[in-house]
Design a protein around this motif. Sequence first.
Motif, PDB file in Angstrom:
ATOM      1  N   MET A   8     -23.200-107.217   0.245  1.00 46.65           N
ATOM      2  CA  MET A   8     -24.423-107.591  -0.451  1.00 46.65           C
ATOM      3  C   MET A   8     -25.127-106.317  -0.934  1.00 46.65           C
ATOM      4  SD  MET A   8     -27.343-110.029   1.046  1.00 46.65           S
ATOM      5  CE  MET A   8     -28.570-110.690   0.014  1.00 46.65           C
ATOM      6  N   PRO A   9     -25.564-106.282  -2.193  1.00 46.62           N
ATOM      7  CA  PRO A   9     -26.218-105.068  -2.712  1.00 46.62           C
ATOM      8  C   PRO A   9     -27.594-104.861  -2.089  1.00 46.62           C
ATOM      9  CG  PRO A   9     -26.217-106.808  -4.361  1.00 46.62           C
ATOM     10  CD  PRO A   9     -25.423-107.317  -3.185  1.00 46.62           C
ATOM     11  N   ASP A  10     -28.058-103.613  -2.152  1.00 54.02           N
ATOM     12  CA  ASP A  10     -29.384-103.288  -1.637  1.00 54.02           C
ATOM     13  C   ASP A  10     -30.466-104.017  -2.419  1.00 54.02           C
ATOM     14  OD1 ASP A  10     -28.407-101.511   0.256  1.00 54.02           O
ATOM     15  OD2 ASP A  10     -28.721 -99.750  -0.998  1.00 54.02           O
ATOM     16  N   VAL A  11     -31.571-104.308  -1.735  1.00 55.59           N
ATOM     17  CA  VAL A  11     -32.755-104.876  -2.369  1.00 55.59           C
ATOM     18  C   VAL A  11     -33.425-103.743  -3.142  1.00 55.59           C
ATOM     19  CG1 VAL A  11     -34.994-105.973  -1.979  1.00 55.59           C
ATOM     20  CG2 VAL A  11     -33.030-106.554  -0.509  1.00 55.59           C
ATOM     21  N   ARG A  12     -33.615-103.949  -4.435  1.00 50.46           N
ATOM     22  CA  ARG A  12     -34.205-102.938  -5.329  1.00 50.46           C
ATOM     23  C   ARG A  12     -35.725-103.083  -5.311  1.00 50.46           C
ATOM     24  NH1 ARG A  12     -33.112-103.467 -10.416  1.00 50.46           N
ATOM     25  NH2 ARG A  12     -32.843-101.267 -10.834  1.00 50.46           N
ATOM     26  N   VAL A  13     -36.428-102.004  -4.926  1.00 40.90           N
ATOM     27  CA  VAL A  13     -37.861-102.058  -4.667  1.00 40.90           C
ATOM     28  C   VAL A  13     -38.639-101.162  -5.633  1.00 40.90           C
ATOM     29  CG1 VAL A  13     -39.658-101.700  -2.924  1.00 40.90           C
ATOM     30  CG2 VAL A  13     -37.362-102.451  -2.216  1.00 40.90           C
ATOM     31  N   LEU A  14     -39.714-101.717  -6.189  1.00 39.24           N
ATOM     32  CA  LEU A  14     -40.687-100.966  -6.965  1.00 39.24           C
ATOM     33  C   LEU A  14     -41.929-100.801  -6.095  1.00 39.24           C
ATOM     34  CD1 LEU A  14     -41.777 -99.752  -9.672  1.00 39.24           C
ATOM     35  CD2 LEU A  14     -42.610-102.076 -10.188  1.00 39.24           C
ATOM     36  N   VAL A  15     -42.405 -99.568  -5.937  1.00 42.92           N
ATOM     37  CA  VAL A  15     -43.594 -99.268  -5.142  1.00 42.92           C
ATOM     38  C   VAL A  15     -44.762 -99.022  -6.091  1.00 42.92           C
ATOM     39  CG1 VAL A  15     -44.628 -97.655  -3.504  1.00 42.92           C
ATOM     40  CG2 VAL A  15     -42.197 -98.252  -3.299  1.00 42.92           C
TER      41      VAL A  15
ATOM     42  N   VAL B 290     -36.380 -98.056  -6.498  1.00 46.07           N
ATOM     43  CA  VAL B 290     -35.881 -97.806  -7.853  1.00 46.07           C
ATOM     44  C   VAL B 290     -36.889 -97.053  -8.710  1.00 46.07           C
ATOM     45  CG1 VAL B 290     -34.224 -99.699  -7.854  1.00 46.07           C
ATOM     46  CG2 VAL B 290     -36.561-100.101  -8.673  1.00 46.07           C
ATOM     47  N   ASP B 291     -38.178 -97.121  -8.347  1.00 47.80           N
ATOM     48  CA  ASP B 291     -39.213 -96.402  -9.080  1.00 47.80           C
ATOM     49  C   ASP B 291     -40.549 -96.650  -8.402  1.00 47.80           C
ATOM     50  OD1 ASP B 291     -40.327 -94.751 -11.008  1.00 47.80           O
ATOM     51  OD2 ASP B 291     -39.873 -96.061 -12.697  1.00 47.80           O
ATOM     52  N   SER B 292     -41.575 -95.977  -8.904  1.00 48.61           N
ATOM     53  CA  SER B 292     -42.933 -96.215  -8.440  1.00 48.61           C
ATOM     54  C   SER B 292     -43.865 -96.222  -9.642  1.00 48.61           C
ATOM     55  CB  SER B 292     -43.358 -95.149  -7.424  1.00 48.61           C
ATOM     56  OG  SER B 292     -43.412 -93.885  -8.026  1.00 48.61           O
ATOM     57  N   ALA B 293     -45.032 -96.804  -9.436  1.00 46.99           N
ATOM     58  CA  ALA B 293     -46.040 -96.904 -10.495  1.00 46.99           C
ATOM     59  C   ALA B 293     -47.412 -96.692  -9.869  1.00 46.99           C
ATOM     60  CB  ALA B 293     -45.961 -98.269 -11.175  1.00 46.99           C
ATOM     61  N   GLY B 294     -48.361 -96.209 -10.693  1.00 45.85           N
ATOM     62  CA  GLY B 294     -49.686 -95.921 -10.194  1.00 45.85           C
ATOM     63  C   GLY B 294     -50.781 -96.838 -10.688  1.00 45.85           C
ATOM     64  N   SER B 295     -50.416 -97.852 -11.483  1.00 43.58           N
ATOM     65  CA  SER B 295     -51.428 -98.785 -11.993  1.00 43.58           C
ATOM     66  C   SER B 295     -50.791-100.155 -12.219  1.00 43.58           C
ATOM     67  CB  SER B 295     -52.015 -98.279 -13.317  1.00 43.58           C
ATOM     68  OG  SER B 295     -51.055 -98.369 -14.357  1.00 43.58           O
ATOM     69  N   GLY B 296     -51.646-101.150 -12.409  1.00 42.87           N
ATOM     70  CA  GLY B 296     -51.147-102.485 -12.707  1.00 42.87           C
ATOM     71  C   GLY B 296     -50.373-102.525 -14.007  1.00 42.87           C
ATOM     72  N   GLU B 297     -50.877-101.815 -15.028  1.00 44.07           N
ATOM     73  CA  GLU B 297     -50.197-101.778 -16.312  1.00 44.07           C
ATOM     74  C   GLU B 297     -48.812-101.153 -16.182  1.00 44.07           C
ATOM     75  OE1 GLU B 297     -54.606-101.827 -17.132  1.00 44.07           O
ATOM     76  OE2 GLU B 297     -53.318-100.773 -15.733  1.00 44.07           O
ATOM     77  N   GLU B 298     -48.731-100.024 -15.460  1.00 44.81           N
ATOM     78  CA  GLU B 298     -47.437 -99.368 -15.241  1.00 44.81           C
ATOM     79  C   GLU B 298     -46.474-100.278 -14.478  1.00 44.81           C
ATOM     80  OE1 GLU B 298     -47.923 -95.602 -13.274  1.00 44.81           O
ATOM     81  OE2 GLU B 298     -49.268 -94.850 -14.821  1.00 44.81           O
ATOM     82  N   SER B 299     -47.006-101.047 -13.533  1.00 49.60           N
ATOM     83  CA  SER B 299     -46.138-101.939 -12.748  1.00 49.60           C
ATOM     84  C   SER B 299     -45.527-103.026 -13.624  1.00 49.60           C
ATOM     85  CB  SER B 299     -46.895-102.567 -11.572  1.00 49.60           C
ATOM     86  OG  SER B 299     -47.809-103.558 -11.992  1.00 49.60           O
ATOM     87  N   LEU B 300     -46.313-103.569 -14.549  1.00 52.53           N
ATOM     88  CA  LEU B 300     -45.796-104.609 -15.440  1.00 52.53           C
ATOM     89  C   LEU B 300     -44.683-104.058 -16.332  1.00 52.53           C
ATOM     90  CD1 LEU B 300     -49.179-106.312 -16.358  1.00 52.53           C
ATOM     91  CD2 LEU B 300     -47.373-107.259 -14.895  1.00 52.53           C
ATOM     92  N   ALA B 301     -44.886-102.851 -16.849  1.00 50.29           N
ATOM     93  CA  ALA B 301     -43.857-102.223 -17.690  1.00 50.29           C
ATOM     94  C   ALA B 301     -42.602-101.914 -16.873  1.00 50.29           C
ATOM     95  CB  ALA B 301     -44.408-100.950 -18.330  1.00 50.29           C
TER      96      ALA B 301
END
Length: 132
Positions: free
Chosen positions: A1-8, A32-43
Motif C-alpha cells: 500500500m502506498p504512503d499517505v500523501r500529506v499537505l501541512v 508532499v508539501d506545506s503551505a502558509g495560508s488558506g489560499e496556498e492550501s487550496l492551490a
Amino acid sequence: MPDVRVLVVDDQETFRRAIAAVVSETDGFVVVDSAGSGEESLAAVARLRPDLVLMDVNLPGIDGIEATRRMTLDPDAPVVVLLSTYDEDDIDISGCGAASYVAKAAFGPDRLAATWAAATTWPPTQPRQAEC
C-alpha cells in the motif's frame, strides 16, 4: 500500500516543521508539501492531490475552516484534519467538511495514525460537507 500523501498547512514555519517531523516519523505517511495560508492550501490541493491535509484553524486571509469547506466541496477531496492550539471543546468543526480536530499539543504519530484510520473508515457515500 502506498504512503499517505500529506499537505501541512500552518502560517507559522515552526509549527509547519514540527508537524512535518511528526508526519515523517509516522510509518506510512509522507509530506508532499506545506503551505502558509488558506489560499496556498487550496492551490496546493489542486496541484498535488494529497490524501490528507493537516490544516491550522487560524490562517491569514482565508482561515483554515473556510479553506477546508472549499476544498471538501470536491468529490475527490482529501481528508482534512484541523489543528490548533485551542482545546477540542473550544472548536466546533461540524459542517465544514473536516474529518476531525486535533489540538496541536496532542498531535503525535499515534494520534496521526488513529485519526487517519478513523477518517478512512467512513462510508464513501456519507457526505462530509455541510454548513460551517
